[in-house]
Design a protein around this motif. Structure first.
Motif, PDB file in Angstrom:
ATOM      1  N   UNK A 289      -2.530   6.763  -9.474  1.00 35.30           N
ATOM      2  CA  UNK A 289      -1.818   5.552  -9.877  1.00 35.30           C
ATOM      3  C   UNK A 289      -2.025   5.266 -11.372  1.00 35.30           C
ATOM      4  N   UNK A 290      -3.218   5.541 -11.864  1.00 37.18           N
ATOM      5  CA  UNK A 290      -3.476   5.343 -13.299  1.00 37.18           C
ATOM      6  C   UNK A 290      -2.605   6.273 -14.140  1.00 37.18           C
ATOM      7  N   UNK A 291      -2.482   7.543 -13.690  1.00 38.83           N
ATOM      8  CA  UNK A 291      -1.661   8.514 -14.423  1.00 38.83           C
ATOM      9  C   UNK A 291      -0.193   8.090 -14.467  1.00 38.83           C
ATOM     10  N   UNK A 292       0.265   7.447 -13.395  1.00 41.43           N
ATOM     11  CA  UNK A 292       1.661   7.023 -13.322  1.00 41.43           C
ATOM     12  C   UNK A 292       1.873   5.627 -13.908  1.00 41.43           C
ATOM     13  N   UNK A 293       0.814   5.052 -14.511  1.00 40.25           N
ATOM     14  CA  UNK A 293       0.861   3.703 -15.099  1.00 40.25           C
ATOM     15  C   UNK A 293       1.264   2.638 -14.086  1.00 40.25           C
ATOM     16  N   UNK A 294       0.790   2.795 -12.860  1.00 48.43           N
ATOM     17  CA  UNK A 294       1.041   1.791 -11.824  1.00 48.43           C
ATOM     18  C   UNK A 294      -0.128   0.822 -11.775  1.00 48.43           C
ATOM     19  N   UNK A 295       0.115  -0.433 -11.378  1.00 44.44           N
ATOM     20  CA  UNK A 295      -1.015  -1.388 -11.269  1.00 44.44           C
ATOM     21  C   UNK A 295      -2.026  -0.922 -10.227  1.00 44.44           C
ATOM     22  N   UNK A 296      -3.280  -1.326 -10.376  1.00 45.56           N
ATOM     23  CA  UNK A 296      -4.309  -0.858  -9.422  1.00 45.56           C
ATOM     24  C   UNK A 296      -4.049  -1.382  -8.009  1.00 45.56           C
ATOM     25  N   UNK A 297      -4.677  -0.738  -7.034  1.00 51.04           N
ATOM     26  CA  UNK A 297      -4.525  -1.142  -5.639  1.00 51.04           C
ATOM     27  C   UNK A 297      -5.086  -2.554  -5.445  1.00 51.04           C
ATOM     28  N   UNK A 298      -4.429  -3.377  -4.610  1.00 48.38           N
ATOM     29  CA  UNK A 298      -4.920  -4.752  -4.426  1.00 48.38           C
ATOM     30  C   UNK A 298      -6.296  -4.826  -3.777  1.00 48.38           C
TER      31      UNK A 298
END
Length: 822
Positions: A289-298
């Motif tokens: 998720x970090x590589x894809x620039x997505x927000x962290x898991x809730x």
């Protein structure tokens, strides 16, 4: 209380005409009350879910109890050879260098052509891997020396030598043909394979498990071994592919002597080692998720599930009848009525206390038919007495205290926001703006607030990003160019499995069906007991009991290995690429995995989870260290003292998780759950008081509640509240009250075909060598084409003139035809 037992009194109280009879006398009431109490006292199960059980338990499950005499055989072959080498010294007294010299000698002896000598050497190596138990006093010593010896064996290259021998045994057509012709296959037919697979399993499992006192060279060896197993070093494919080949060969009846339990255990542990367990998977997900620039898991789902508490199981039919009997008795003796808990009070109490446990297969009228009306004179003395107070569902100390907030953060998908805005625009403006989620002109203020709340909880999954990227690559193959595919362990495994994926999936499900406790033995079903049945069948009652326990344990271990293996494959492929997950899922669905899992749960699940199919004194390493006590029928029946069977509860949770993965966001597959009447089967599984298992059962019930009708929801309000408390919320999901969706067409074929088309496009784009043949540039320059060097056979210049005559001079060329339009 067990479901099957619960229904017996109800059935027995019917007369010949099918009308319900009143029970006679005090004894019936006592029996019913006793059954009801036993049901309500089902304890909380202190079970912690993980990748595997303890190391000792995992090692003991490798061996069947029938194999127990072979431990002494391994020791004898080792000592016979070691005595001539060490001259009176013991293995644990040698220096590491001396041990290495001896292992090298064994390695050389493995290459002899004599099959029997080779087997003796392999048994000596197995004894080393088992921890030279004859020189140890405690189980801890056995495990210590086993670990030391296994790292030594790996360092000396034993695994590679064993792999060559295993390949030879798999290709041994003589052994296969003789096994096919045999009417009954026993342990003796798979001796060589069992010894080789046992050493390999011990090596994989021991090296896989990390301990605090591991030496630096052992840590380095673990990483090297992990990379070797995942890489296509063994015959150009990962090691797991060889084991998958063994599974398909066994299921196609070409090699019925293969010891399938050992193969499946080794395959599961190899996949677990090379791809990683559930905690590693969570870390990989965070990094991805970090590589894809997505927000962290809730939240961390593993921690949330571990913190959950189990809820009380739904009331049984017997308990409901008992309650109604007591209410009637109370009315006749003019006792004040007790007001029932309201739903609001319930929300702070038990989610399941008084649920309708007749599941929805029987009408409520049937329950009441034998209770209303005149009371039998024989029962009057029972009714006149003040009734005993109903026993509590559990002691007050075990009362579940739910947290103030819900355990999961709500989630909303992008398409949910789009759908909400589309509906709102149609209602208030009269037209839509497609996928635009920003423009809110003309919409009332509450809609603005709703969209703001939805966006606060918007969750973009890795799968959605991958699907979007795949669509772009399909539309613009030349502009975007080649996709860079990372050579992860999951990617290499998928690439190796792809050509025969359907065969692997079908073979695993065949084995799961054969090992399921609900399966009836059929003549055409595969025989999974080849590596548990002795050469001579038992002749005494004690031997028969021991073999019966061994066979049941054998089947349970196979179910455990297959369920864990399938779940790992689904989770890792989903993280690697969503379409890799989808193709495995589709093969599972087409091979009837959904009804198979439901069939598995359509049994007395409480008795399956509390089954005592183990004999502790025969488990490794206990049996090789301690004196063997005399076995009696009583000691076999007693089993162990544990509250539940770890492997069976583990298997049940895995199968429920697989079912969740197959049906999530798939309307047609959810409808399969409804069509197969899964709701009563799943509700019975809620009797198991284990939070994680209840969570996955409730998830499966949640996705189908809107299709079960208002009456089902009305009579199962406690289950509905439990879903609300334990399962994650999707903010605009009308799971609890939606009925209009019933009219939505169920076109199973269309949905699956559309999915299959996307999968095939993905596979052809990513894995076919000539995928860009239509877009490859064409060289139109005559000089360039003629100047290219063409590889010709060595003998071509000898026959050049003949070729020229045949292919050029003797072929009439119609030059006019080339000038005409086609």
């Amino acid at each position: 209380m067990q479901t099957e037992d619960m229904e017996v009194p109800i059935i027995n109280n019917l007369n010949d005409n099918g009308d319900r009879q009143r029970p006679k006398g005090k004894d019936v009431f006592k029996d019913q009350q006793k059954e009801s109490e036993s049901s309500m006292e089902s304890p909380n199960l202190e079970f912690e879910y993980g990748d595997t059980d303890t190391l000792t338990a995992e090692l003991s499950e490798l061996y069947s109890y029938t194999e127990e005499p072979e431990f002494a055989l391994n020791r004898d072959y080792f000592e016979e050879d070691f005595r001539s080498h060490a001259r009176g010294r013991r293995w644990i007294e040698l220096t590491v260098e001396e041990q290495r010299v001896y292992v090298m000698r064994l390695l050389d002896a493995l290459e002899v052509t004599d099959r029997d000598k080779r087997l003796k050497v392999a048994r000596a190596i197995l004894y080393l891997a088992q921890g030279v138990f004859d020189e140890c006093d405690t189980e801890v010593d056995v495990l210590h020396w086993s670990r030391h010896n296994i790292f030594l064996l790996y360092d000396m290259g034993i695994f590679t030598a064993l792999l060559e021998l295993l390949s030879m045994e798999i290709d041994n057509s003589q052994a296969c043909s003789s096994a096919v012709r045999k009417p009954a296959i026993s342990l003796a037919d798979s001796t060589e394979l069992r010894v080789l697979l046992s050493i390999m399993y011990l090596m994989v499992e021991t090296i896989r498990v990390q301990t605090e006192d591991d030496r630096p060279e052992w840590i380095a060896a673990r990483e090297t071994f992990k990379n070797e197993l995942a890489s296509p070093l063994y015959n150009g494919e990962p090691f797991a592919l060889l084991l998958f080949t063994m599974v398909t060969k066994f299921c196609s009846m070409n090699a019925p002597h293969f010891p399938m339990k050992k193969v499946l255990l080794l395959l599961w542990k190899t996949i677990l080692f090379t791809l990683g367990g559930f905690e590693e998977l969570q870390e990989m997900k965070v990094r991805h998720r970090e590589r894809l620039n997505l927000p962290p898991l809730p939240e961390d789902s593993i921690k949330v599930v571990r913190a959950m508490r189990a809820a009380s199981p739904p009331a049984s039919a017997m308990e409901l009848i008992e309650q109604q009997q007591q209410q009637k008795r109370g009315r006749r003796s003019r006792r004040p009525l007790v007001k029932q808990d309201s739903l609001d009070t319930y929300n702070e109490r038990d989610p399941f206390k008084n649920d309708d446990a007749r599941d929805e297969e029987e009408d409520p009228e049937d329950t009441d038919s034998g209770i209303e009306g005149e009371v039998d004179p024989l029962d009057r003395d029972v009714i006149i007495q003040p009734p005993p107070p109903p026993p509590p569902l559990r002691p007050p100390t075990e009362r579940v205290n739910f947290p103030k907030g819900l355990p999961w953060a709500p989630k909303v998908r992008e398409k949910d926001i789009e759908h909400f805005l589309e509906t709102s625009r149609n209602k208030f403006i009269g037209f839509t703006l497609g996928n635009d989620t920003e423009t809110l002109v003309g919409l009332p203020r509450p809609i603005h607030e709703s969209v703001k709340t939805l966006k606060q909880h918007k969750y973009m999954s890795i799968a959605e990003v991958q699907i979007k990227r795949e669509e772009e690559l399909q539309q613009c193959p030349l502009t975007l160019g080649e996709e860079e595919v990372e050579d992860t362990a999951a990617e290499m495994l998928y690439l190796g499995m792809l050509p025969n994926l359907s065969q692997y999936v079908i073979a695993l499900l065949k084995l799961l069906l054969a090992a399921a406790p609900t399966s009836k033995a059929k003549t055409d079903s595969i025989n999974i007991l080849a590596d548990v049945l002795p050469e001579e069948m038992p002749i005494t009652v004690l031997q028969s009991m021991k073999l019966g326990i061994d066979v049941n344990r054998h089947k349970e271990i196979i179910v455990k290995a297959i369920s864990a293996l399938l779940l790992l494959l689904l989770k890792h492929f989903k993280l690697n690429h969503i379409y890799q997950f989808e193709i495995v899922s589709q093969h599972l669905v087409f091979a009837n995995c959904i009804p198979l899992i439901l069939k598995f749960f359509n049994q007395n699940i409480m008795s399956y989870i509390s089954a005592k199919n183990s004999i502790c004194v025969l488990d490794f390493p206990h049996c090789v260290v301690h004196e063997m006590p005399e076995l009696t029928a009583e000691s076999l029946e007693a089993g162990d003292s544990s509250q539940f069977c770890w492997r069976n509860l583990f298997s049940c949770i895995n199968l429920l998780r697989i079912l969740n993965k197959l049906t999530k966001w798939k309307h047609s597959r959810t409808m399969m759950l409804v069509v197969f009447k899964s709701a009563p089967i799943l509700k019975r599984a809620l009797k198991v008081k284990q939070a994680m298992m209840q969570l996955y059962v409730l998830k499966l019930l949640k996705i189908q509640t809107k299709y079960l009708g208002r009456q089902w929801r009305k009579s199962n309000m406690k289950t509905m509240s439990a879903i609300y408390q334990k399962v994650r919320h999707r903010l605009n999901d009308d799971w609890a009250y939606g009925n209009d969706i019933d009219a939505r067409p169920w076109d199973f074929q269309a949905e699956e075909c559309a999915l299959r088309e996307s999968i095939e496009k993905f596979n052809s784009r990513r894995y076919e060598r000539n995928r860009n043949g239509d877009f490859a540039p064409v060289d139109n320059c005559l000089q360039s084409v003629l100047g290219q060097r063409v590889e010709l056979p060595e003998d071509f210049h000898y026959s050049y003139e003949m070729w020229l005559e045949r292919e050029v001079f003797s072929q009439p060329i119609q030059w006019e035809g080339l000038l005409q339009n086609p």
